[in-house]
Design an enzyme around this catalytic site. Structure first.
Site, mmCIF file in Angstrom:
data_model
loop_
_atom_site.group_PDB
_atom_site.id
_atom_site.type_symbol
_atom_site.label_atom_id
_atom_site.label_comp_id
_atom_site.label_asym_id
_atom_site.label_seq_id
_atom_site.Cartn_x
_atom_site.Cartn_y
_atom_site.Cartn_z
ATOM 1 N N ARG A 256 -38.191 -38.781 -125.965
ATOM 2 C CA ARG A 256 -37.131 -37.902 -125.482
ATOM 3 C C ARG A 256 -36.090 -38.729 -124.727
ATOM 4 N NH1 ARG A 256 -41.914 -35.140 -124.163
ATOM 5 N NH2 ARG A 256 -42.241 -33.207 -125.369
ATOM 6 N N LYS A 281 -40.842 -34.495 -119.048
ATOM 7 C CA LYS A 281 -40.829 -33.063 -119.349
ATOM 8 C C LYS A 281 -42.177 -32.411 -119.082
ATOM 9 C CE LYS A 281 -39.863 -29.673 -122.971
ATOM 10 N NZ LYS A 281 -39.385 -29.460 -124.377
ATOM 11 N N HIS A 353 -32.084 -35.721 -129.531
ATOM 12 C CA HIS A 353 -33.232 -34.954 -130.017
ATOM 13 C C HIS A 353 -33.258 -34.913 -131.538
ATOM 14 C CE1 HIS A 353 -36.530 -32.766 -128.219
ATOM 15 N NE2 HIS A 353 -36.478 -31.906 -129.209
ATOM 16 N N ARG A 356 -35.220 -37.695 -132.683
ATOM 17 C CA ARG A 356 -36.646 -37.393 -132.512
ATOM 18 C C ARG A 356 -37.158 -36.632 -133.727
ATOM 19 N NH1 ARG A 356 -40.632 -36.650 -128.472
ATOM 20 N NH2 ARG A 356 -41.484 -34.545 -128.292
ATOM 21 N N HIS A 379 -46.530 -33.845 -127.566
ATOM 22 C CA HIS A 379 -46.617 -32.403 -127.409
ATOM 23 C C HIS A 379 -47.942 -32.001 -126.778
ATOM 24 C CE1 HIS A 379 -43.460 -31.691 -130.793
ATOM 25 N NE2 HIS A 379 -42.899 -31.785 -129.601
ATOM 26 N N TYR A 388 -41.529 -28.998 -137.170
ATOM 27 C CA TYR A 388 -41.064 -30.156 -137.916
ATOM 28 C C TYR A 388 -41.486 -30.099 -139.391
ATOM 29 C CZ TYR A 388 -40.047 -32.143 -133.345
ATOM 30 O OH TYR A 388 -39.555 -32.368 -132.097
#
Length: 423
Positions: A256, A281, A353, A356, A379, A388
């Protein structure tokens, strides 16, 4: 550092010493000096000896009137930012990098105090997150400014027509923003009624909307586009060396933006060839391989591009003051090189992003299992990674089960049954 009895000359002397120590460019210093000299002249003309925030507000009102920041020209916004920087330095001893921060959302008068009490009440009773409190402040400040401009400064002057007029002037095309605004207004007016501030419950008057958040496909870019972005970087300049290293980390490791800009020397474990961080995050630890091309790019920047600084972060601003780069600045870097590469970004997200997403899509094409992809992306659960899958149609097709052909006898059975019913 705040000094409520500080003359403007004393404050400016400290500021320009700060600029000198931070190695600000002389052009930048000159632009600040021009603005602050106007503030100084305003104080002399009005016989004001000491500077504080109210002086800055009075100066801006004299220059711009009762303004809404978003409606100002770039030149006017610059005047506001530089004037705000005086108080920022007076109270904190530093100036935010770039000087482009929006002025704080202030609530004054009876309605302003009511809004502040409401936000404090929600924060204390529900333990709202800082981000949620910020949203309340942003959306209710727009409502507050509307009421001020409409001449409604006392709660007794408010009625349902005032509320509906505000809703009517909202941008109908920004459905998500409108949805959040209506929800916050509904909570706010319910609070006013339950606490006896308003006799009527105007939360019932707030219109309902039919907004539904739709799942959007993640934006991604082809291998050729990724190569074009990297080729657009001038790796011979210090800034280019920094940008190349940061974009490689985003493309090859999927970090990120906040984790890239926050990357410290201690996070790069050269002996094991890994990058080990605590994600900003989620707060969860994450360890990724330090690929040779990334390691070489970082070394090239550190040896030949990074300014001399005691900052523990790897990536710094290319111009003075040499402080850690921000994630918003990284966003601008990505957009710049996409434009230089001639990438068509219409209807596609084009920030860090999106890179990413490219990383995740590349892993899918290599048949990497989804649990592994989820772990590499950092995650907390695999459901966050499921989105995704939708960007890789080829992989989705491989997930489809082959449907066996239906034997002809099945159709004959249907025909025979129909004939028997007729008999």
């Amino acid at each position: 550092m705040e000094n409520n009895k500080q003359t403007i000359d004393s404050l400016l002397d400290e500021l320009f010493l700060y600029f000198k120590n931070a190695q600000y460019h002389k052009v930048t210093v000159s632009s600040y000096r021009s603005c602050w000299n106007r503030v100084k002249d305003f104080m002399l003309d009005n016989g004001i000896k000491y500077y504080d925030r109210n002086v800055g507000k009075a100066f801006l009102k004299g220059e711009l009137g009762d303004f809404v920041y978003g409606n100002l020209s770039d030149k006017q916004k610059s005047l506001v930012n530089r004037t705000e920087a005086l108080y920022k330095f007076q109270s904190t001893g530093r100036i935010p990098v770039g000087g482009k921060q929006l002025p704080p959302k202030e609530f004054e008068g009876e309605i302003g105090h009511i809004i502040k009490r409401f936000i404090s009440y929600r924060k204390e009773t529900l333990g709202l997150a800082k981000k949620t409190v910020h949203s309340y402040t942003i959306y209710l400040h727009s409502f507050y400014l509307y009421l001020n401009n409409a001449g409604i400064r006392q709660i007794k002057d408010f009625n349902a027509c005032s509320l509906l007029s505000y809703v009517k002037q909202m941008d109908q095309t920004a459905s998500a923003k409108q949805h959040v605004t209506l929800n916050i207004l509904r909570i706010f007016f319910r609070y006013l009624h339950e606490h006896g501030i308003l006799p009527a419950d105007y939360s019932q008057v707030v219109p309902k909307d039919s907004y539904k958040e739709s799942d959007k496909l993640p934006s991604t870019f082809t291998d050729e586009e990724i190569k074009a972005i990297l080729n657009a970087i001038d790796r011979g300049s210090p800034k280019g060396k920094r940008d190349y290293a940061m974009l490689l980390i985003a493309m090859r490791l999927g970090l990120r933006a906040s984790d890239i800009t926050g990357l410290r020397f201690e996070n790069i474990i050269w002996e094991r060839n890994v990058i080990s961080i605590e994600q900003q995050k989620t707060g969860e630890p994450l360890e990724l391989p330090l690929l040779p091309e990334i390691g070489n790019a970082i070394i090239d920047y550190l040896k030949h591009g990074r300014p001399v600084s005691k900052a523990p972060q790897c990536f710094l601003r290319a111009q003075a003051p040499y402080v850690p780069i921000t994630y918003s600045c990284l966003g601008n870097v990505v957009v710049r090189y996409m434009r230089l590469a001639g990438i068509n970004c219409v209807k596609r997200k084009h920030g860090p992003h999106a890179l990413r997403h490219c990383f995740a899509s590349a892993l899918l094409k290599e048949k990497v299992p989804l649990p592994v992809i989820s772990e590499l992306l950092g995650h907390k659960n695999m459901s966050s990674s499921m989105g995704y899958l939708r960007v890789d149609l080829a992989s989705l097709r491989e997930c489809a089960l082959e449907v066996p052909p239906v034997p002809l006898s099945f159709y004959n059975i249907g025909i025979n049954n129909k004939q028997e019913r007729r008999i």
